[in-house]
Write an enzyme that holds these catalytic residues in place. Structure first.
Site, short mmCIF file in Angstrom:
data_model
loop_
_atom_site.label_atom_id
_atom_site.label_comp_id
_atom_site.label_asym_id
_atom_site.label_seq_id
_atom_site.Cartn_x
_atom_site.Cartn_y
_atom_site.Cartn_z
CD GLU A 157 -3.09 -0.77 2.25
OE1 GLU A 157 -2.77 -0.16 3.28
OE2 GLU A 157 -4.23 -1.20 2.05
CD GLU A 161 -4.05 -5.82 2.89
OE1 GLU A 161 -4.71 -5.19 3.74
OE2 GLU A 161 -2.84 -5.66 2.71
#
Ligand code: GLA
Length: 591
Positions: free
Chosen positions: A156, A232
């Site tokens: 991320e 995710e």
């Protein structure tokens, strides 16, 4: 041997389109003897792949000293045996509610804001680490007959930075070290995150908990082609000390999963099985909205995550609901659900037998004492997880004035002339009672876990802003660190904690035994204890804290043995005990 590739619309296994039904399971959060069972549970839920991060700080405790890097290889072998593909996310940064987001504390201490950028020195550290780590992954790629089908670049990154050159170099490094399977990035489904976190020519994936259609539409704006994947899917969430226990209803989570699959996308359940942040490795967040620059929110020891397979490895209602959805997408009938591991035979109380005050523990197991004009940080003392005793003198004679600890991270139990004067924290950083000189002041400071997300990633621990009497800095500070790892040494602990139990429930290192009949999975309750750490047979269970919401610590069955087991508890604030007869003994119960 097979070839796994990123096609124009799908993932391709030897040219055939495949959908990844993956689940996160961190090998470092599950006792190795239980990997097989947990992986079997993933398969039985209907998954065909397991995903794990790799925490750099666990494996490189000091620059150039590596610790059990082979664990990842063993885990990948176990995944293969279980019939699962594997996705590896080696960071270097991983977030994951893990101490410092997986970055070694010594690295963030030297790199500061240069971490997670193209900075030469930082990149050199990364390159040394990957030089050790990648040999565990490379020979286990699918084109060598192994389970590994994809490897992630950073984590991320678009939620943190925008150094495209850094991501470009990381990608090059991974390729140079032998990664031949597809690489990918993962980011929040926001334009600026995808812009900052993705790499041209490398698959981009997105992370979210709901609204798959909206998220994938955003991804499509950036990547008109390529397989869709939610890397995710947050089907649960984590807890922090002093907060509410997070729950996500099973039916709601199953609907969100169905929406992802109906988009034709692949998925990685985060988490499929969360496990436990043993040994004090839990990280911390900072609240305060989008900036994540507010109050510290330290993560609890349990990483149950309200995941479909709970912390103890049992199927939950969410497991059954997901299994039903996933069965529709499976290539054949799902395997039977493995039976749960044996639970402890009978409830058993810990009999406390001996003890040592914290000073004696520090004397025997602590680092050398330093002295200097300002308090050193944990980083300077070489303490990753643990505590530091700071000692300072208020010169005298002088009037009583407030004593303030600036930049305190995170909690300090303060003594003035040997008497307990209060517990201070980042917000409450001044003693209630003013202190007159001459006085001896001692502060036992504990780190509650380094920040793992946001701009304050890597911030140092300890007394980081100085000690003030009235407005005047106090100099001549002595400091001594106690690394938690020092307490893994069974022999030394036995030697140190050998005094008769105290009358009052004061802080210290308590030792005891528990007789087990029917060794198996258990949880340890510590009624009346406040805050500290527990070990069973030398295995560090992690932090307990009466702040909740976590009320007991998971004891994996393989840690226990039939008959006598040794327990030690490092209590930092004090217990509710009033005398040794009424001792609040810790209790082991079946899960
Ligand atoms: C992000 C990170 C993960 C984890 C989750 C929250 O998606 O990438 O490592 O921290 O948030 O659990």
């Amino acid at each position: 041997m097979s070839e796994f590739a990123v096609g124009d619309e799908d993932f391709l296994l030897d040219g055939r389109p495949v959908r990844l039904l993956s689940g996160a399971l961190h090998y470092f959060r599950v006792h190795e003897a239980q990997w097989g069972h947990r992986l079997g549970m993933l398969r039985a839920m209907g998954l065909n792949c397991v995903e794990t991060y790799v925490p750099w700080n666990l494996h490189e405790p000091e620059p150039g000293r590596f610790r059990d890097v082979a664990a990842l290889g063993r885990f990948l072998d176990a995944a293969r045996e279980a019939g699962l593909w594997a996705i590896v996310r080696p960071g270097p940064y991983i977030c994951a509610e893990w101490e410092n987001g997986g970055l070694p504390y010594w690295l963030t201490a030297e790199a500061g804001a240069r971490a997670r950028t193209r900075d030469e020195r930082y990149m050199e550290r990364v390159s040394n680490w990957f030089g050790q780590l990648l040999p565990e992954i490379v020979p286990r790629q699918i084109d060598c007959g192994g389970p590994v089908i994809m490897v992630q670049v950073e984590n991320e990154y678009g939620s943190y930075g925008s150094d495209a050159e850094y991501l470009h170099r990381l990608t090059g490094l991974m390729r140079k070290l032998g990664v031949t399977v597809p690489l990918f990035t993962s980011d929040g489904p926001e334009d600026h995150m995808l812009t900052g976190g993705s790499v041209p020519g490398v698959l981009a994936t997105v992370n979210f908990g709901s609204h798959a259609r909206v998220a994938f539409a955003t991804l499509r704006r950036h990547r008109p082609q390529g397989p869709l994947m939610c890397m995710e899917f947050w089907c649960g969430w984590f807890d922090h000390w002093g907060g509410e226990h997070a729950v996500r209803e099973a039916g709601d989570a199953a609907e969100a999963l169905r929406e992802i699959l109906e988009c034709g996308a692949s998925v990685n359940l985060y988490m499929a099985h969360g496990g436990t942040s043993f040994a004090g490795w839990a990280g911390a967040n900072r609240g305060g909205g989008a900036l994540h620059d507010g109050p510290l929110e330290p993560d609890v020891t349990s990483y149950d995550y309200d995941a479909p397979i709970d912390e103890y490895g049992r199927p939950t209602a969410k497991f059954m609901a997901f299994r039903e959805v996933l069965a529709e997408y499976a290539e054949g009938p799902l395997p039977e659900i493995p039976s749960p591991p044996a639970a402890l035979g009978a409830t058993a109380g810990v009999e406390l037998t001996a003890w040592a005050p914290l000073d004696a523990v520090l004397e025997a197991l602590g680092g050398p004492e330093t002295s200097g004009p300002v308090p050193p940080t944990f980083e300077e003392l070489g303490v990753e997880r643990g505590l530091v005793r700071y000692a300072v003198t208020v010169p005298g004679p002088r009037q009583p004035y407030p004593l303030t600890v600036r930049g305190l991270r995170d909690l300090a139990v303060v003594y003035v002339d040997g008497e307990r004067a209060g517990v201070l924290g980042e917000d409450e950083d001044c003693l209630k009672e003013p202190v007159a000189g001459y006085a001896r002041v001692e502060l036992w400071v504990e780190s509650l876990g380094r920040v793992n997300y946001g701009p304050r990633l890597g911030e140092p621990k300890g007394i980081t802003g100085g000690l003030l009497h009235e407005r005047q800095f106090l100099h001549d500070v002595r400091a001594r660190g106690l690394r938690l790892e020092a307490l893994d040494d069974v022999g030394r602990v036995r030697e140190v904690a050998s005094r008769e139990l105290p009358e009052e429930g004061v802080p210290g290192l308590y030792r005891g035994t528990v007789v087990v009949r029917g060794a198996g999975d258990a949880r340890l309750e510590l009624p009346g204890w406040t805050r500290g750490f527990v070990w069973v047979n030398g295995f560090a269970l992690g932090r307990y804290w009466s702040a909740g919401p976590q009320r007991s610590l998971y004891v994996p069955g393989p840690v226990l043995r039939e008959g006598g087991n040794e327990v030690w508890v490092l209590e930092l604030e004090g217990t509710a005990r009033r005398g040794s007869d009424e001792a609040d003994a810790p209790v082991l119960r079946a899960v």
